[in-house]
Scaffold this motif. Structure first.
Motif, PDB file in Angstrom:
ATOM      1  N   SER A  35      30.874 -12.636 -17.960  1.00  0.00           N
ATOM      2  CA  SER A  35      32.392 -12.204 -18.150  1.00  0.00           C
ATOM      3  C   SER A  35      32.772 -12.997 -19.318  1.00  0.00           C
ATOM      4  O   SER A  35      33.444 -12.413 -20.341  1.00  0.00           O
ATOM      5  CB  SER A  35      33.315 -12.447 -17.148  1.00  0.00           C
ATOM      6  OG  SER A  35      32.898 -11.455 -15.726  1.00  0.00           O
ATOM      7  N   GLY A  36      32.572 -13.950 -19.305  1.00  0.00           N
ATOM      8  CA  GLY A  36      32.938 -14.938 -20.524  1.00  0.00           C
ATOM      9  C   GLY A  36      32.369 -14.695 -21.943  1.00  0.00           C
ATOM     10  O   GLY A  36      33.104 -14.815 -23.012  1.00  0.00           O
ATOM     11  N   LEU A  37      31.078 -14.355 -21.685  1.00  0.00           N
ATOM     12  CA  LEU A  37      30.564 -14.193 -22.814  1.00  0.00           C
ATOM     13  C   LEU A  37      30.991 -12.615 -23.446  1.00  0.00           C
ATOM     14  O   LEU A  37      31.180 -12.514 -24.687  1.00  0.00           O
ATOM     15  CB  LEU A  37      28.919 -14.035 -22.591  1.00  0.00           C
ATOM     16  CG  LEU A  37      28.164 -13.458 -23.657  1.00  0.00           C
ATOM     17  CD1 LEU A  37      28.065 -14.417 -24.910  1.00  0.00           C
ATOM     18  CD2 LEU A  37      26.429 -13.106 -23.319  1.00  0.00           C
ATOM     19  N   ILE A  38      31.290 -11.594 -22.570  1.00  0.00           N
ATOM     20  CA  ILE A  38      31.834 -10.272 -22.804  1.00  0.00           C
ATOM     21  C   ILE A  38      33.170 -10.750 -23.601  1.00  0.00           C
ATOM     22  O   ILE A  38      33.359 -10.009 -24.733  1.00  0.00           O
ATOM     23  CB  ILE A  38      31.930  -9.496 -21.817  1.00  0.00           C
ATOM     24  CG1 ILE A  38      30.386  -9.329 -21.329  1.00  0.00           C
ATOM     25  CG2 ILE A  38      32.688  -8.397 -22.165  1.00  0.00           C
ATOM     26  CD1 ILE A  38      30.409  -8.295 -19.938  1.00  0.00           C
ATOM     27  N   MET A  43      36.493 -10.906 -28.288  1.00  0.00           N
ATOM     28  CA  MET A  43      37.439 -11.320 -29.133  1.00  0.00           C
ATOM     29  C   MET A  43      36.910 -11.748 -30.575  1.00  0.00           C
ATOM     30  O   MET A  43      37.574 -11.402 -31.824  1.00  0.00           O
ATOM     31  CB  MET A  43      37.858 -13.040 -28.792  1.00  0.00           C
ATOM     32  CG  MET A  43      38.559 -12.889 -27.471  1.00  0.00           C
ATOM     33  SD  MET A  43      39.044 -14.572 -26.680  1.00  0.00           S
ATOM     34  CE  MET A  43      40.030 -15.252 -27.918  1.00  0.00           C
ATOM     35  N   GLN A  44      35.638 -12.138 -30.698  1.00  0.00           N
ATOM     36  CA  GLN A  44      34.865 -12.174 -31.879  1.00  0.00           C
ATOM     37  C   GLN A  44      34.926 -10.965 -32.781  1.00  0.00           C
ATOM     38  O   GLN A  44      35.277 -10.847 -34.025  1.00  0.00           O
ATOM     39  CB  GLN A  44      33.380 -12.879 -31.918  1.00  0.00           C
ATOM     40  CG  GLN A  44      33.431 -14.457 -31.557  1.00  0.00           C
ATOM     41  CD  GLN A  44      32.050 -14.783 -31.215  1.00  0.00           C
ATOM     42  OE1 GLN A  44      30.993 -13.856 -31.476  1.00  0.00           O
ATOM     43  NE2 GLN A  44      32.035 -15.971 -31.310  1.00  0.00           N
ATOM     44  N   SER A  45      34.661  -9.781 -31.947  1.00  0.00           N
ATOM     45  CA  SER A  45      34.585  -8.475 -32.546  1.00  0.00           C
ATOM     46  C   SER A  45      36.222  -8.243 -33.139  1.00  0.00           C
ATOM     47  O   SER A  45      36.270  -7.758 -34.302  1.00  0.00           O
ATOM     48  CB  SER A  45      34.195  -7.436 -31.722  1.00  0.00           C
ATOM     49  OG  SER A  45      35.127  -7.292 -30.552  1.00  0.00           O
TER      50      SER A  45
END
Length: 313
Positions: A35-38, A43-45
């Motif tokens: 979930s953190g990775l997603i 956020m990066q996107s």
């Protein structure tokens, strides 16, 4: 909780004792990591999309500025081409006017007309822009190209016309100066203040002998000391005195003409002097073979005296 690990058929089953919290914590940690990775990727996107949008807006503004500058440049170019076309048409009109003046001047020279006639040629004002108006009609790009080509052709024609004028006008001016000198050199100015004739050109009774004689000029009555004027521009070739002519002056004019001034009281020029029409060259007198104060004036052409009256104004 007991975890059974099944290996090969020949291997015994291995049992692992695991606490219940650990079994719950491991999947939960995995889920939280995913979930953190997603979330991080999202956020990066978003940041990447925001940067791209900012860059796109900047590019759009730059493109709009370029398009605006291009349109302004095209408009300026159109205006410059239109102004240049108008200038070329105006220049062509001026050159035609100069050509007409040159032709008029040449005509005057050829016919030996009155130089004052040139003053009758009308002059136009080329800088009058006080009245301007008219319907607005847009100009298309292809029309601008045609106008530019016509303007180029006009300037080529102007250049050729200027070359012709530069070649012909100096020659015409030299001819004009020669004609002016010839006209000013014609002995047509009345040489005295008095216009009373006492003897005409031709045969007469000689006042001393009473016999028939030929009179080579005209006699103009006057008072001693009255001014004597040059009948035309020329060069003084003789200033002398003898018993027949008294004090006298001979002036050489263009076209093989000479004017003679006899019986003078004083001589005011010297041999070799260049004089102008109407210049005072001496004073009336009674020297030489004379019965009283007068000027004997004669014109000689090709070595023979001719009647001066047709020349005098």
């Amino acid at each position: 909780m007991t975890l059974l690990v099944l290996r090969d058929a020949n291997q015994p089953v291995k049992q692992i004792q695991v606490s219940k919290p650990l079994v719950v914590a491991v999947p939960l940690l995995a889920l939280l990591s995913i979930s953190g990775l997603i979330v991080s990727l999202h956020m990066q996107s978003e940041q990447t999309i925001s940067r791209l949008e900012d860059r796109l807006r900047t590019q759009n503004l730059t493109i709009e500025a370029v398009v605006t500058d291009k349109n302004e440049a095209i408009q300026r170019l159109q205006n410059e081409v239109i102004a240049l076309s108008g200038q070329s048409k105006e220049m062509m009109g001026r050159m035609k006017k100069v050509k007409q003046l040159e032709a008029e001047l040449q005509k005057f020279i050829d016919k030996h007309g009155d130089p004052q006639q040139l003053g009758k040629l009308s002059t136009l004002s080329w800088n009058d822009s006080s009245g301007i108006g008219g319907e607005f009609i847009a100009v298309h790009d292809n029309e601008i190209e045609v106008l530019a080509q016509e303007t180029k052709d006009d300037f080529v024609a102007i250049s050729n016309l200027l070359d012709e004028i530069e070649k012909n006008v100096p020659l015409t001016l030299r001819k004009a100066k020669q004609t002016e000198y010839s006209l000013s050199g014609t002995p047509s100015e009345w040489p005295t203040l008095s216009t009373r004739l006492t003897s005409n050109f031709g045969y007469r009774t000689d006042p001393f002998t009473g016999r028939a004689a030929f009179h080579a000029g005209i006699d103009i009555a006057g008072k001693v000391g009255d001014p004597i004027y040059a009948a035309g521009a020329g060069k003084v070739i003789t200033t002398a005195r003898d018993g027949s002519h008294g004090k006298y002056i001979v002036v050489e004019h263009p076209g093989g003409l000479q004017s003679w001034y006899l019986h003078l009281h004083d001589i005011g020029v010297s041999e070799g002097d260049t004089i102008i029409k109407g210049q005072k060259i001496g004073s009336l007198g009674n020297t030489g073979r004379s019965t009283g104060p007068h000027l004997h004036f004669e014109i000689v052409k090709g070595g023979s005296p001719i009647n001066p009256l047709p020349y005098l104004d």
